[in-house]
Design a protein around this motif. Structure first.
Motif, PDB file in Angstrom:
ATOM      1  N   GLU A 186       0.593  -1.716  -0.136  1.00 17.39           N
ATOM      2  CA  GLU A 186       0.164  -0.304   0.100  1.00 17.39           C
ATOM      3  C   GLU A 186       0.669   1.570   0.146  1.00 17.39           C
ATOM      4  OE1 GLU A 186      -3.027   2.468   2.766  1.00 17.39           O
ATOM      5  OE2 GLU A 186      -3.764  -0.020   3.078  1.00 17.39           O
ATOM      6  N   ARG A 221     -13.271  -5.330   2.160  1.00 16.16           N
ATOM      7  CA  ARG A 221     -12.163  -4.323   2.258  1.00 16.16           C
ATOM      8  C   ARG A 221     -11.233  -5.150   1.280  1.00 16.16           C
ATOM      9  NH1 ARG A 221      -8.924  -1.888   4.531  1.00 16.16           N
ATOM     10  NH2 ARG A 221      -7.399  -3.392   4.262  1.00 16.16           N
ATOM     11  N   GLN A 276      -5.332  -7.924   2.451  1.00 19.07           N
ATOM     12  CA  GLN A 276      -5.894  -6.529   2.940  1.00 19.07           C
ATOM     13  C   GLN A 276      -6.791  -6.471   4.963  1.00 19.07           C
ATOM     14  OE1 GLN A 276      -6.927  -4.477   0.863  1.00 19.07           O
ATOM     15  NE2 GLN A 276      -5.099  -4.989  -0.219  1.00 19.07           N
TER      16      GLN A 276
END
Length: 312
Positions: A35, A242, A285
């Motif tokens: 991320e 998610r 996630q």
């Protein structure tokens, strides 16, 4: 007389980095879920090219970020090191052609503990419990928690791994609930060797419910606890939000469920390696227990209590 009353040069050495927390470097791997902390973009690594790492999100959209930047990996800020194996679509295709497309069997580790100001700065594990700091893992208890397969084991490890090591609980894979009776006969549960079993799709009338009933009423029943969640697969225990979904799609029974899910999301699904990569994207996630459905959370906690109950 050589008397330096003021000591050495206070500006000598690496004074700028003193007190600054070092960011861990991890080797880049294909399908690693990263991320970008600045934009919130999250996706699986699909290519490294011209000094940029390309991330593909669950919708198949791609975006490139500087390889030299910092990323979040399972909630931890990291920098990227040079990959130990080729990263790119062509490399993945070559692995598939040679029959080496399956990912490493190594189980991902537990999500890192996080400090919260509301808790006075104390560390909490991914399961939500307070972390026991500076304590080594206990010697494994004779009791066990058993789960159906690899994906179940990886999810339990990610959320409850830190807690299980403190308690000394080992999680083992059954490779299918059909093997449960034979595994129990070999393990021979007793008052001091309890077995907790987590089963997928434990609903009235299912194959799994019949197996569970048979075991609980059998010769090992007094020392075995079989619980389960209602989901077709442990994938569904991850909250759909998610993945940017309002709900998990309904897959016709004529289609293998995981392949149907991948097809619905627009992910590759022709080979087992594709399914393995899809699971890693989903698992990536999951940050804490809050990303899982309560139907799973309660059952795992119940099993931990069962196998760690004091003797007496």
């Amino acid at each position: 007389m050589d008397d330096d009353r003021y000591g050495g040069d206070v500006l000598s050495g690496d004074w700028r980095s003193r007190g600054v927390k070092k960011v861990r470097q991890v080797p880049l791997e294909r399908d690693m879920v990263l991320e970008d902390p600045a934009t919130g973009w999250a996706g699986a690594v699909v290519r490294l090219e011209a000094g940029n790492v390309e991330l593909e999100d669950w919708k198949g959209r791609t975006r490139s970020f500087p390889f030299s930047g910092q990323f979040l990996l399972e909630g931890e800020l990291v920098t990227l090191g040079r990959p130990q194996a080729p990263v790119g679509r062509s490399a993945a295709a070559a692995r598939g052609a040679s029959g080496q497309g399956a990912p490493s069997s190594g189980r991902p580790g537990a999500a890192p503990a996080v400090r919260h100001a509301s808790d006075g700065g104390r560390l909490r594990t991914a399961s939500g419990s307070f972390a026991v700091e500076s304590q080594r893992a206990r010697v494994a208890l004779p009791s066990r928690i058993m789960v159906e397969g690899k994906h179940d084991a990886e999810l339990v490890e990610k959320v409850w791994g830190a807690d299980l090591r403190v308690e000394g609980v080992v999680v083992e894979e059954l490779s299918g609930v059909d093997n449960l009776a034979a595994v129990l006969d070999e393990f021979q549960p007793s008052r001091d060797r309890r077995v907790g079993v987590l089963v997928d799709h434990l609903v009235p009338g299912s194959k799994e419910s019949r197996f569970a009933s048979s075991v609980m009423q059998g010769k090992w029943g007094a020392h075995v606890l079989v619980v389960g969640h209602p989901f077709v697969d442990v994938w569904q225990s991850v909250k759909p939000g998610r993945l940017g979904l309002e709900s998990w799609p309904t897959i016709p029974r004529s289609i293998e469920w995981k392949q149907g899910i991948c097809q619905h999301l627009g992910w590759p699904h022709a080979e087992q390696a594709d399914i393995a990569r899809a699971w890693q994207r989903i698992l990536g996630q999951v940050r804490t227990f809050a990303d899982l459905e309560p139907q799973l959370l309660g059952r795992v906690e119940e099993l931990i209590d069962f196998v760690t109950e004091p003797r007496g």
